[in-house]
Design an enzyme around this catalytic site. Sequence first.
Site, mmCIF file in Angstrom:
data_model
loop_
_atom_site.group_PDB
_atom_site.id
_atom_site.type_symbol
_atom_site.label_atom_id
_atom_site.label_comp_id
_atom_site.label_asym_id
_atom_site.label_seq_id
_atom_site.Cartn_x
_atom_site.Cartn_y
_atom_site.Cartn_z
ATOM 1 N N HIS A 146 42.787 26.257 -60.821
ATOM 2 C CA HIS A 146 43.660 25.093 -60.511
ATOM 3 C C HIS A 146 43.307 24.773 -59.470
ATOM 4 O O HIS A 146 42.853 23.239 -59.611
ATOM 5 C CB HIS A 146 44.684 26.102 -59.548
ATOM 6 N N HIS A 151 41.702 19.401 -59.413
ATOM 7 C CA HIS A 151 42.142 18.479 -57.922
ATOM 8 C C HIS A 151 39.550 18.224 -58.346
ATOM 9 O O HIS A 151 40.220 17.073 -57.812
ATOM 10 C CB HIS A 151 41.445 19.383 -57.050
ATOM 11 N N GLU A 192 49.792 16.260 -57.172
ATOM 12 C CA GLU A 192 49.596 17.169 -58.104
ATOM 13 C C GLU A 192 50.271 17.160 -59.521
ATOM 14 O O GLU A 192 49.970 17.540 -60.397
ATOM 15 C CB GLU A 192 51.169 18.527 -57.720
ATOM 16 N N SER A 211 45.570 21.249 -64.842
ATOM 17 C CA SER A 211 45.451 22.443 -64.713
ATOM 18 C C SER A 211 46.776 23.321 -65.529
ATOM 19 O O SER A 211 45.461 25.171 -66.090
ATOM 20 C CB SER A 211 44.871 23.173 -63.561
#
Length: 291
Positions: A146, A151, A192, A211
């Site tokens: 993740h 990111h 996010e 993700s």
Amino acid sequence: MTPTEPKSGATPTVYGQSERAPRGDYSRGGLVNTDYTCPQNYAIYTEADHNTYRQLHARQSALLPGLACDQFIAALPLLGKPERIPRFEDINQRLQPATGWQLVAVPGLIPEVAFFTLLANRQFPVTDWIRKPEEFDYVVEPDLFHDLFGHVPLLFDPVFADHLQAYGVGGLKANRLGACEQLSRLYWFTIEFGLIRQHDGLRAYGAGVLSSPGELVHAVRGEQTQRIALDLLRAMRSHYRIDSFQPTYFVIDSFQHLFDLTAPDFTPLYAQLLALDEIPPGLILSGEELL
């Protein structure tokens, strides 16, 4: 969420409710620093771990066209070959010259103040353990896949990279003003789970969307999904779901739009929020336009 300053050594951090302690070795024989960073223990990765990373990367990469933003797709190869878990130091050799950022390993979730401090110093914390095969579709806490896949590619974008550093600086100020909860909601709905408007339609840029195979399709193409333009007060008043897909997503026009929107001093916004009602997940307010 209550910020906790690390004092002597590092201890696990819990966000929300859980029936088990956070995963991750927060001692490492004294190798975890008081800022929660630690060496990436590359030797602990098994062939099963590398296989899990390879399969996760392949599955998610196949879904990106038409769903992920152009900047993310362009930067993804900079993570390195997907056959094995990357070494953070190898990514740093490409990332630091590009935007001045570096990856640092952490054992798991870390307190808000420690997290904000790292971001303010252009250091992105990446959890160094990866989910087990039985957690392939869902893992409770953010893991290496993740953090790294979701990111890191956008840290190669100069505008997004500057925004994330500014968020870290703003987080330290929010902590002093008792407004971490409000600012954390903005992080949730942008970094996010944010969507961006491109010339060819809406795309995802948030790591939690990028993700997740199910949420990526749901967020961008779901017929029942609610998408509205990002408004700071609206986002910071809104509660979110941690146990299911988001019912509502916020949309920006560009990373420069996000940077400019969040550049002013948030202190007056925090004062305004005290007089405003909070918004439950999924509620659309009167007059809001769905995109």
